[in-house]
Design an enzyme around this catalytic site. Structure first.
Site, PDB file in Angstrom:
ATOM      1  N   LEU A   1      15.539  -0.807  -0.650  1.00  0.00           N
ATOM      2  CA  LEU A   1      14.315  -1.603  -0.704  1.00  0.00           C
ATOM      3  C   LEU A   1      13.335  -0.920  -1.642  1.00  0.00           C
ATOM      4  CD1 LEU A   1      13.809  -2.375   3.123  1.00  0.00           C
ATOM      5  CD2 LEU A   1      15.231  -3.576   1.434  1.00  0.00           C
ATOM      6  N   ARG A  57      10.148  -7.938  -8.788  1.00  0.00           N
ATOM      7  CA  ARG A  57      10.293  -8.532 -10.117  1.00  0.00           C
ATOM      8  C   ARG A  57      11.758  -8.459 -10.553  1.00  0.00           C
ATOM      9  NH1 ARG A  57       5.386  -5.796 -10.135  1.00  0.00           N
ATOM     10  NH2 ARG A  57       6.353  -3.852 -10.845  1.00  0.00           N
ATOM     11  N   ASP A  99      -3.754  10.613   1.326  1.00  0.00           N
ATOM     12  CA  ASP A  99      -2.338  10.945   1.211  1.00  0.00           C
ATOM     13  C   ASP A  99      -2.009  12.203   2.014  1.00  0.00           C
ATOM     14  OD1 ASP A  99       0.341  10.746  -0.513  1.00  0.00           O
ATOM     15  OD2 ASP A  99      -0.336  12.829  -0.614  1.00  0.00           O
ATOM     16  N   LYS A 126       0.359  12.926   5.641  1.00  0.00           N
ATOM     17  CA  LYS A 126       1.384  13.967   5.745  1.00  0.00           C
ATOM     18  C   LYS A 126       1.046  14.955   6.853  1.00  0.00           C
ATOM     19  CE  LYS A 126       2.406  13.428   0.833  1.00  0.00           C
ATOM     20  NZ  LYS A 126       2.233  13.990  -0.530  1.00  0.00           N
TER      21      LYS A 126
END
Length: 430
Positions: free
Chosen positions: A12, A49, A203, A207
């Site tokens: 994916l 796309r 970010d 984590k």
């Protein structure tokens, strides 16, 4: 003996990381088969796309219907590298409900909904692996979850975002300001066009939530992580850090309380001594320092992002999951038995570096010292300089709680002799 029927893998996403996963699966097919005990076959690639040329990938495998791909029923492993919350969450859940194990690099989703995804995996008897979600190619999740499973981890301290480390390293080594260093990072491809997730600490906070949960066997969500960005760090902060024999890094810090009864998780800029191993992590590299009761201090270092490094971590998980499929077993699932409370930031205890703009006249230092004493914050060192009625006062404290420091700063702002609080920075790694 090797099984001849291949294990089927659905991919994916086929961007920077996904395309590298597909490439390695193709170019190292024989090695992967030998290591797993069966061939692995790329059975489908879901993209947004479909008309884009994807070198090395059979166009017949490409589809825009990711839901149909994960529902096929003959897929053994789904590799999710599309990121974000939706549709990734639904696709991962659907894949496990239709018999597939999952390998993911999705830090945001795991930080937000990791427990729910683990519950689905356990209910379906499937694996959920996510080494690539934290620190790219650096083996970190597996050592915490497996190698240190018999130990007691007390602290995880690390640089887990390459973009911010590149920017801060450039500011440190060249004397550049924040914007100048960010522009360089963008030009070199280390920073996104919109760098907010990196420079504001989102970010790294995701984590940190994942690392804290694994290290302390406790559910830690993204909302539990205290987060501060690095956009306010200045060249003056670096100059002051150098005078202390320190540098500045954006750190993810996960700690067990001294009494073991709670944990904290936080992300913020901090000064660390040049003697600390993390001080020498340069450029876009990541490093994580783990402190365990029996193992002692361990450091994990390497490239924390990029297509090939992240794909390396994904493929490592793929091999492990495929071996489990062949053996009829499962790898480790969620371990949250400790269920420790996550303490608020106010209870965190550390040292502080505070820079004040003050009036250059007798008695100012005594007033400032009195405020610190009234709030129970002990002063370690003071440095004062100034002329023509203006002065700079730099105070470094002994260890104190974040709440006590906050009260101190609030009181300092009310003094007529304090023109402003120029910067506040924590001092870690000592």
């Amino acid at each position: 003996m090797m099984r001849t029927r291949p294990l089927k893998v659905a991919l994916l996403g086929c961007g920077v990381v996904g395309s590298e996963v597909a490439r390695i699966m193709t170019t190292h097919a024989d090695d992967l088969a030998a290591r797993i005990g069966a061939p692995v076959e790329l059975a489908g690639v879901a993209v947004r796309r479909p008309d884009r040329v994807r070198e090395g990938i059979d166009p017949a495998l490409v589809t825009t219907d990711a839901t149909a791909l994960v529902k096929r029923g003959d897929i053994d492993v789904v590799v999710e590298v599309i990121g974000g919350i939706e549709p990734a969450r639904t696709l991962i859940t659907t894949a496990m409900e239709h018999g597939a194990s999952v390998v993911s690099a999705n830090k945001a989703l795991l930080a937000q909904d990791g427990p729910a995804l683990h519950a689905v995996a356990a209910g379906q008897g499937r694996d959920l692996y996510y080494e690539a979600a934290v620190a790219g190619a650096i083996p970190l999740i597996r050592p915490l979850r497996e190698s240190l499973a018999g130990d007691k981890v007390n602290r995880v301290l690390g640089i887990v975002n390459g973009t911010t480390n590149f920017i801060l390293d450039a500011m440190d080594s060249t004397g550049a300001g924040y914007q100048e260093a960010l522009d360089e990072a963008t030009a070199l491809g280390y920073a996104e066009a919109d760098p907010t997730a990196d420079v504001e600490g989102f970010d790294a906070a995701a984590k940190a939530a994942i690392l804290a949960g694994i290290a302390f066997h406790t559910r830690v969500r993204l909302d539990d992580v205290h987060r501060e960005g690095m956009t306010e760090v200045t060249a003056a902060d670096f100059a002051s850090a150098k005078e202390m024999g320190c540098t500045i890094k954006l750190l993810a810090i996960c700690e067990r309380a001294a009494d073991g009864a709670s944990v904290t998780a936080r992300v913020h800029p901090a000064m660390i001594p040049l003697s600390h191993p993390l001080a020498n992590v340069r450029g876009a590299y990541n490093a994580v320092f783990v402190e365990a009761e029996a193992a002692g201090q361990l450091m994990f270092y390497g490239p924390g992002a990029g297509g090939a490094p992240t794909a390396s971590a994904v493929l490592g998980d793929l091999v492990a999951v495929c071996r489990n499929r062949l053996g009829g077993g499962r790898g480790p699932g969620e371990s949250a038995y400790a269920a420790l409370p996550v303490s608020p930031m106010g209870e965190v205890v550390t040292r502080y570096h505070i820079s004040l703009d003050v009036a250059d006249k007798p008695g100012v230092l005594a007033q400032v010292a009195t405020v610190f004493a009234e709030h129970g914050v002990s002063i370690d060192t003071v440095r004062q300089s100034g002329k023509d009625g203006e002065a700079s006062l730099v105070v470094v404290t002994h260890r104190a709680s974040d709440a006590a420091l906050g009260g101190t700063v609030e009181a300092l702002r009310k003094l007529d002799t304090v023109r402003g609080v120029a910067s506040i920075m924590r001092v870690e790694g000592e």
